[in-house]
Motif scaffolding. Sequence first.
Motif, PDB file in Angstrom:
ATOM      1  N   MET A 183       0.701  -1.180   0.029  1.00  0.00           N
ATOM      2  CA  MET A 183      -0.042   0.090  -0.105  1.00  0.00           C
ATOM      3  C   MET A 183       0.743   1.254   0.197  1.00  0.00           C
ATOM      4  N   SER A 184       0.570   2.067  -0.772  1.00  0.00           N
ATOM      5  CA  SER A 184       1.317   3.371  -0.968  1.00  0.00           C
ATOM      6  C   SER A 184       1.229   4.260   0.336  1.00  0.00           C
ATOM      7  N   ARG A 185       2.188   4.826   0.782  1.00  0.00           N
ATOM      8  CA  ARG A 185       1.959   5.942   1.969  1.00  0.00           C
ATOM      9  C   ARG A 185       3.327   6.972   1.839  1.00  0.00           C
ATOM     10  N   ILE A 186       3.338   7.869   2.540  1.00  0.00           N
ATOM     11  CA  ILE A 186       4.259   8.892   2.766  1.00  0.00           C
ATOM     12  C   ILE A 186       4.375   9.195   4.188  1.00  0.00           C
ATOM     13  N   VAL A 187       5.654   9.434   4.577  1.00  0.00           N
ATOM     14  CA  VAL A 187       6.171   9.509   5.838  1.00  0.00           C
ATOM     15  C   VAL A 187       6.354  11.041   6.036  1.00  0.00           C
ATOM     16  N   ILE A 188       5.928  11.752   6.999  1.00  0.00           N
ATOM     17  CA  ILE A 188       6.049  12.973   7.230  1.00  0.00           C
ATOM     18  C   ILE A 188       6.912  13.406   8.752  1.00  0.00           C
ATOM     19  N   ASP A 189       7.940  14.043   8.669  1.00  0.00           N
ATOM     20  CA  ASP A 189       8.653  14.517   9.579  1.00  0.00           C
ATOM     21  C   ASP A 189       8.069  15.980  10.163  1.00  0.00           C
ATOM     22  N   SER A 190       7.314  15.992  11.099  1.00  0.00           N
ATOM     23  CA  SER A 190       6.376  17.083  11.596  1.00  0.00           C
ATOM     24  C   SER A 190       7.445  18.259  12.132  1.00  0.00           C
ATOM     25  N   ASP A 191       8.645  17.786  12.714  1.00  0.00           N
ATOM     26  CA  ASP A 191       9.340  18.683  13.087  1.00  0.00           C
ATOM     27  C   ASP A 191       9.972  19.816  12.032  1.00  0.00           C
ATOM     28  N   LYS A 192       9.983  19.117  10.787  1.00  0.00           N
ATOM     29  CA  LYS A 192      10.507  20.035   9.803  1.00  0.00           C
ATOM     30  C   LYS A 192       9.558  20.759   8.838  1.00  0.00           C
ATOM     31  N   CYS A 193       8.494  20.658   9.431  1.00  0.00           N
ATOM     32  CA  CYS A 193       7.058  21.287   8.596  1.00  0.00           C
ATOM     33  C   CYS A 193       7.230  22.746   8.947  1.00  0.00           C
ATOM     34  N   LYS A 194       7.199  23.756   7.996  1.00  0.00           N
ATOM     35  CA  LYS A 194       6.928  25.126   8.320  1.00  0.00           C
ATOM     36  C   LYS A 194       5.737  25.585   7.951  1.00  0.00           C
ATOM     37  N   ALA A 195       4.794  24.810   7.800  1.00  0.00           N
ATOM     38  CA  ALA A 195       3.268  25.012   7.558  1.00  0.00           C
ATOM     39  C   ALA A 195       3.066  25.920   6.257  1.00  0.00           C
ATOM     40  N   CYS A 196       3.803  25.855   5.301  1.00  0.00           N
ATOM     41  CA  CYS A 196       3.571  26.349   3.987  1.00  0.00           C
ATOM     42  C   CYS A 196       2.334  25.814   3.228  1.00  0.00           C
ATOM     43  N   TYR A 197       2.071  24.774   3.674  1.00  0.00           N
ATOM     44  CA  TYR A 197       0.704  23.983   3.027  1.00  0.00           C
ATOM     45  C   TYR A 197       0.819  23.748   1.504  1.00  0.00           C
ATOM     46  N   LEU A 198       1.769  23.922   0.968  1.00  0.00           N
ATOM     47  CA  LEU A 198       2.084  23.707  -0.372  1.00  0.00           C
ATOM     48  C   LEU A 198       1.663  22.263  -0.979  1.00  0.00           C
ATOM     49  N   CYS A 199       1.907  21.570  -0.248  1.00  0.00           N
ATOM     50  CA  CYS A 199       1.464  19.800  -0.374  1.00  0.00           C
ATOM     51  C   CYS A 199       0.224  19.722  -0.248  1.00  0.00           C
ATOM     52  N   ILE A 200      -0.581  20.454   0.395  1.00  0.00           N
ATOM     53  CA  ILE A 200      -2.145  19.970   0.503  1.00  0.00           C
ATOM     54  C   ILE A 200      -2.764  20.387  -1.115  1.00  0.00           C
ATOM     55  N   ASN A 201      -2.244  21.455  -1.826  1.00  0.00           N
ATOM     56  CA  ASN A 201      -2.680  21.513  -3.112  1.00  0.00           C
ATOM     57  C   ASN A 201      -2.237  20.597  -4.420  1.00  0.00           C
ATOM     58  N   GLU A 202      -1.009  20.034  -3.821  1.00  0.00           N
ATOM     59  CA  GLU A 202      -0.401  19.216  -5.022  1.00  0.00           C
ATOM     60  C   GLU A 202      -1.065  17.748  -4.857  1.00  0.00           C
ATOM     61  N   CYS A 203      -1.647  17.321  -3.743  1.00  0.00           N
ATOM     62  CA  CYS A 203      -2.008  15.977  -3.616  1.00  0.00           C
ATOM     63  C   CYS A 203      -3.338  15.816  -4.559  1.00  0.00           C
ATOM     64  N   PRO A 204      -3.138  14.945  -5.700  1.00  0.00           N
ATOM     65  CA  PRO A 204      -4.499  14.584  -6.428  1.00  0.00           C
ATOM     66  C   PRO A 204      -5.658  14.151  -5.769  1.00  0.00           C
ATOM     67  N   LYS A 205      -5.267  13.340  -4.653  1.00  0.00           N
ATOM     68  CA  LYS A 205      -6.396  12.752  -3.666  1.00  0.00           C
ATOM     69  C   LYS A 205      -6.792  13.455  -2.585  1.00  0.00           C
ATOM     70  N   LYS A 206      -6.027  14.662  -2.547  1.00  0.00           N
ATOM     71  CA  LYS A 206      -6.448  15.400  -1.260  1.00  0.00           C
ATOM     72  C   LYS A 206      -6.436  14.571   0.101  1.00  0.00           C
ATOM     73  N   LEU A 207      -5.420  13.903   0.468  1.00  0.00           N
ATOM     74  CA  LEU A 207      -5.061  13.066   1.347  1.00  0.00           C
ATOM     75  C   LEU A 207      -4.187  13.919   2.422  1.00  0.00           C
ATOM     76  N   ILE A 208      -3.851  15.131   2.194  1.00  0.00           N
ATOM     77  CA  ILE A 208      -2.888  15.596   3.379  1.00  0.00           C
ATOM     78  C   ILE A 208      -3.685  16.987   3.729  1.00  0.00           C
ATOM     79  N   LYS A 209      -3.918  17.078   5.258  1.00  0.00           N
ATOM     80  CA  LYS A 209      -4.720  17.745   5.740  1.00  0.00           C
ATOM     81  C   LYS A 209      -4.056  18.831   6.959  1.00  0.00           C
ATOM     82  N   ILE A 210      -4.562  20.049   7.390  1.00  0.00           N
ATOM     83  CA  ILE A 210      -3.710  20.590   8.475  1.00  0.00           C
ATOM     84  C   ILE A 210      -4.232  19.932   9.797  1.00  0.00           C
ATOM     85  N   SER A 211      -3.297  19.416  10.397  1.00  0.00           N
ATOM     86  CA  SER A 211      -3.815  18.766  11.813  1.00  0.00           C
ATOM     87  C   SER A 211      -3.862  19.784  12.969  1.00  0.00           C
ATOM     88  N   ASP A 212      -4.298  19.312  14.021  1.00  0.00           N
ATOM     89  CA  ASP A 212      -4.453  19.939  15.293  1.00  0.00           C
ATOM     90  C   ASP A 212      -3.107  20.349  15.943  1.00  0.00           C
TER      91      ASP A 212
END
Lengths: 260, 70
Positions: free
Chosen positions: B1-30
């Motif tokens: 099964m396809s999956r991605i691994v996110i290192d949340s300590d590196k995320c700077k909250a630009c949210y560019l990935c959210i628009n790229e995902c063709p299936k809209k599987l990336i969301k802003i978390s709490d």
Amino acid sequence: MTTQVFKIPESLRENVKYSFCPGCDHGVAVRLVAEVLDEMELKEKSILVASIGCSVTLYDFLNVDSIEAPHGRALAEATGVKRARPDKFVFTYQGDGDFASIGLAESLHAALRGENVSAICINNTTYGMTGGQLGPTTLLGQVTTTSPTGRNLEYYGYPVKIAEHVALCDGTAFSARVSLDSVANIRKAKQAIKKAFEVQRQGLGFGFVEILSTCPTNWKMSPSKAHERVRNEMMKTYVSGVYKDVTSGEQAHIMRPSFV
Amino acid sequence: MSRIVIDSDKCKACYLCINECPKKLIKISDKTNSLGNRVVEFDDPKGECLGCAMCATRCPDLAITEVYKG
């Protein structure tokens, strides 16, 4: 069966954390350079000449031997490094202010001499590190901190088109302009960087890639709006494409004078 | 099964990935990370991820560290 299709390039330092602003395309450009170094197995024989600008701390990110150049003089230093150690792979990574403003003489003369080095230039139409002042590549009408009413043609003149200028130099083996505004263009950018590195490996001359990039902080835009600006405004003035490639056998499309 | 691994300590909250995902599987978390950013999370309950790696190609801060396809 599961295959890994993406991983952090080995040419980057372990657990690298960029110091760039959120959404800045510098991170993508550095990663593309690292991926190309990995694929061409150049990591062990590379010498990076870093410049002044947002790219100043590049030695913290790329795990290659590096030397820091004074502002604008990256290609002058790269010339010396390459002539002293012709067996090494020498490349520079510069911003537009470094390459095309203070360092224009060093940069163009390195291309005219046909130095066997590669140069990457990040064009974000402003001086990013110092707070968004007007630079040589600032578009006409663009508001910066030193041109609050927009770049005015009578006062400041025209923006410089770096890839075209470099392509006109006879010593240049490869010159291209690419953009990082979409995933498709990021993949094209990687091919261009690879080609610019390949001409150095074959000893054909100067390899150059200008990368259109964003500066969301100084443009005062969200990262996605900044990419729209690259697409809708920057790419109208700075047309992407390959301007010179001595390996392809045909000359670049901008080289024909308009009266012919 | 396809999956991605996110290192949340590196995320700077630009949210560019959210628009790229063709299936809209990336969301802003709490969650917020050590930089104080509202990080993104990978939410794929139905196993729709294609493993196209467009999010990782777009991410400027190498926060998407691994992509697996299959």
